[in-house]
Design an enzyme around this catalytic site. Structure first.
Site, mmCIF file in Angstrom:
data_model
loop_
_atom_site.group_PDB
_atom_site.id
_atom_site.type_symbol
_atom_site.label_atom_id
_atom_site.label_comp_id
_atom_site.label_asym_id
_atom_site.label_seq_id
_atom_site.Cartn_x
_atom_site.Cartn_y
_atom_site.Cartn_z
ATOM 1 N N ARG A 153 0.874 -1.172 0.000
ATOM 2 C CA ARG A 153 0.000 0.000 0.000
ATOM 3 C C ARG A 153 0.910 1.221 0.000
ATOM 4 N NH1 ARG A 153 -3.273 -2.987 -1.511
ATOM 5 N NH2 ARG A 153 -5.244 -3.611 -0.546
ATOM 6 N N HIS A 162 -1.736 -0.136 -9.774
ATOM 7 C CA HIS A 162 -2.285 -1.047 -8.756
ATOM 8 C C HIS A 162 -2.918 -2.288 -9.400
ATOM 9 C CE1 HIS A 162 -4.040 -1.291 -4.445
ATOM 10 N NE2 HIS A 162 -3.848 -2.503 -4.967
HETATM 11 P P1 NDP Z 1 -0.697 -11.339 5.196
HETATM 12 O O1 NDP Z 1 -1.628 -10.771 6.190
HETATM 13 O O2 NDP Z 1 -0.848 -12.775 4.818
HETATM 14 O O3 NDP Z 1 0.802 -11.150 5.663
HETATM 15 C C1 NDP Z 1 1.293 -9.965 6.184
HETATM 16 C C2 NDP Z 1 2.755 -10.129 6.532
HETATM 17 O O4 NDP Z 1 3.255 -8.867 7.012
HETATM 18 C C3 NDP Z 1 2.997 -11.161 7.629
HETATM 19 O O5 NDP Z 1 4.188 -11.846 7.409
HETATM 20 C C4 NDP Z 1 3.108 -10.280 8.881
HETATM 21 O O6 NDP Z 1 3.892 -10.839 9.910
HETATM 22 C C5 NDP Z 1 3.806 -9.073 8.307
HETATM 23 N N1 NDP Z 1 3.574 -7.912 9.157
HETATM 24 C C6 NDP Z 1 2.395 -7.311 9.444
HETATM 25 N N2 NDP Z 1 2.581 -6.289 10.303
HETATM 26 C C7 NDP Z 1 3.897 -6.265 10.576
HETATM 27 C C8 NDP Z 1 4.708 -5.463 11.404
HETATM 28 N N3 NDP Z 1 4.190 -4.452 12.131
HETATM 29 N N4 NDP Z 1 6.021 -5.703 11.454
HETATM 30 C C9 NDP Z 1 6.550 -6.734 10.754
HETATM 31 N N5 NDP Z 1 5.848 -7.537 9.929
HETATM 32 C C10 NDP Z 1 4.530 -7.299 9.854
HETATM 33 O O7 NDP Z 1 -0.806 -10.403 3.907
HETATM 34 P P2 NDP Z 1 -0.669 -10.824 2.355
HETATM 35 O O8 NDP Z 1 0.676 -11.413 2.137
HETATM 36 O O9 NDP Z 1 -1.856 -11.606 1.919
HETATM 37 O O10 NDP Z 1 -0.788 -9.391 1.650
HETATM 38 C C11 NDP Z 1 0.098 -8.334 1.948
HETATM 39 C C12 NDP Z 1 -0.469 -7.039 1.388
HETATM 40 O O11 NDP Z 1 -0.344 -7.003 -0.027
HETATM 41 C C13 NDP Z 1 -1.968 -6.843 1.607
HETATM 42 O O12 NDP Z 1 -2.260 -6.415 2.901
HETATM 43 C C14 NDP Z 1 -2.283 -5.776 0.592
HETATM 44 O O13 NDP Z 1 -2.112 -4.489 1.147
HETATM 45 C C15 NDP Z 1 -1.224 -5.995 -0.500
HETATM 46 N N6 NDP Z 1 -1.804 -6.407 -1.774
HETATM 47 C C16 NDP Z 1 -1.520 -5.673 -2.895
HETATM 48 C C17 NDP Z 1 -2.015 -6.023 -4.125
HETATM 49 C C18 NDP Z 1 -1.648 -5.271 -5.353
HETATM 50 O O14 NDP Z 1 -2.193 -5.550 -6.413
HETATM 51 N N7 NDP Z 1 -0.711 -4.348 -5.299
HETATM 52 C C19 NDP Z 1 -2.890 -7.193 -4.277
HETATM 53 C C20 NDP Z 1 -3.125 -7.917 -3.055
HETATM 54 C C21 NDP Z 1 -2.593 -7.521 -1.851
HETATM 55 P P3 NDP Z 1 3.423 -12.190 10.668
HETATM 56 O O15 NDP Z 1 3.605 -13.274 9.646
HETATM 57 O O16 NDP Z 1 4.351 -12.308 11.781
HETATM 58 O O17 NDP Z 1 1.983 -11.989 11.041
#
Ligand code: NDP
Length: 305
Positions: free
Chosen positions: A220, A268
């Protein structure tokens, strides 16, 4: 009941209807009795949207990112699920692979040389000498990190909790972030937007990247300070960026990022929810709820993802 900024209602309905016999699926604008609506399939509904439906049992986010859904004040106290689809992860990984390999193989330099009709030999770098840092090792980040590791790149990953991924050096927690950034020749941002990650990559942290390093943001826009990033790209502190997401979308025509020759901008589209594969998990969750079972791919609104 269905609401999506991207519409595609007929496509979703055609796939969901055979999986959910007895469930009437309609657009939000066609709902006659709001009290009869139990399941909301939504993508970026307007503020106040949910207040109309007193008997909701489940909110289904028609995408992976839930930042536009959690944290709003009209949310009913019901489970929220999101799409976690291997096809969506694969599509995202293809974008990330493209963007990383374009830098790892120095393609921007050849694109520039070609425009100038200049034969510009650069000796290829060995993949294992290129350090790629993936911020966020969730459904999408872990998949992409593994694909990158298969290319022989030196892949590292950062997440909130500890992770173990074959061929990927994993670290976790804020205490390890500075060192992680400093050792990422190519940084890929795959974090969700939450209260903790908003503005995470500020000017100070961007300055930790190796000089001339590359940044790819597919998460994002607001995870990165866009003004600081623009300045770092203009001064070549950051050498190149591939950006799929921005503070304001569409990126306004007057935004200085458009004019930078070291930036690749896409609108996007790194990955999308794919109805053909996601419909089954949506239907499964509705059926699970009907049987009194816990739903899958549930979001934690307090955590923000
Ligand atoms: P997930 O919720 O599966 O994974 C999020 C990851 O980020 C996890 O590994 C989590 O850690 C880590 N994380 C979250 N908060 C923190 C923090 N404060 N510090 C360190 N690590 C953190 O998300 P997805 O992989 O499914 O998707 C990621 C993002 O991709 C979505 O939220 C969305 O915004 C974006 N997206 C973009 C698209 C595009 O077309 N550009 C399409 C689809 C999604 P932990 O494993 O420890 O929980």
């Amino acid at each position: 009941m269905f609401y999506s900024e991207l519409d595609r209602f007929e496509e979703w309905r055609a796939l969901l209807a055979p999986l959910l016999p007895g469930v009437h699926i309609c657009r939000a604008q066609d709902v006659e009795d709001p009290a009869s609506v139990h399941y909301a399939l939504v993508w970026k509904p307007p503020q106040g949207f949910f207040g109309r439906y007193p008997r909701l049992k489940l909110l289904i986010n028609l995408g992976a990112g839930v930042d536009s859904l959690v944290g709003r004040d009209d949310l009913p106290a019901v489970p929220i699920t999101r799409i976690c689809d291997p096809d969506m992860s694969r599509m995202m990984a293809s974008y990330v692979l493209f963007a990383v390999l374009r830098y790892a193989r120095d393609i921007p330099a050849f694109e520039r040389a070609q425009r100038e009709r200049r034969w510009h030999y650069l000796h290829p770098r060995v993949p294992s000498s290129i350090r790629v840092g993936v911020l966020g090792l969730g459904e999408l980040g872990a998949y992409a990190a593994l694909e990158l590791a298969r290319q022989g790149l030196d892949v590292r990953g950062w997440s909130r909790s500890e992770k173990h991924l074959a061929g990927v050096t994993c670290v976790s927690g804020m205490g390890n972030l500075a060192g992680f950034l400093a050792s990422s020749d190519i940084l890929v941002v795959m974090l969700p937007l939450t209260a903790q990650t908003r503005g995470l990559l500020n000017a100070e942290r961007l300055a930790l990247l190796p000089k001339g390093g590359c940044l790819i943001n597919v998460s994002r826009g607001a995870v990165v300070d866009q003004q600081a990033l623009t300045a770092a790209l203009a001064s070549r502190q950051i050498g190149q960026a591939t950006l799929d997401v921005f503070d304001h979308e569409p990126l306004p025509p007057e935004d200085p990022l458009w004019a930078l020759d070291n930036v690749l901008i896409t609108p996007h589209m790194a990955s999308i929810a794919i109805p053909a594969t996601a419909a089954q998990q949506i239907a499964d969750n509705i059926l699970r709820l009907g049987r009194g079972e816990a739903v899958l791919h549930q979001v934690d609104p307090a955590r923000g993802y």
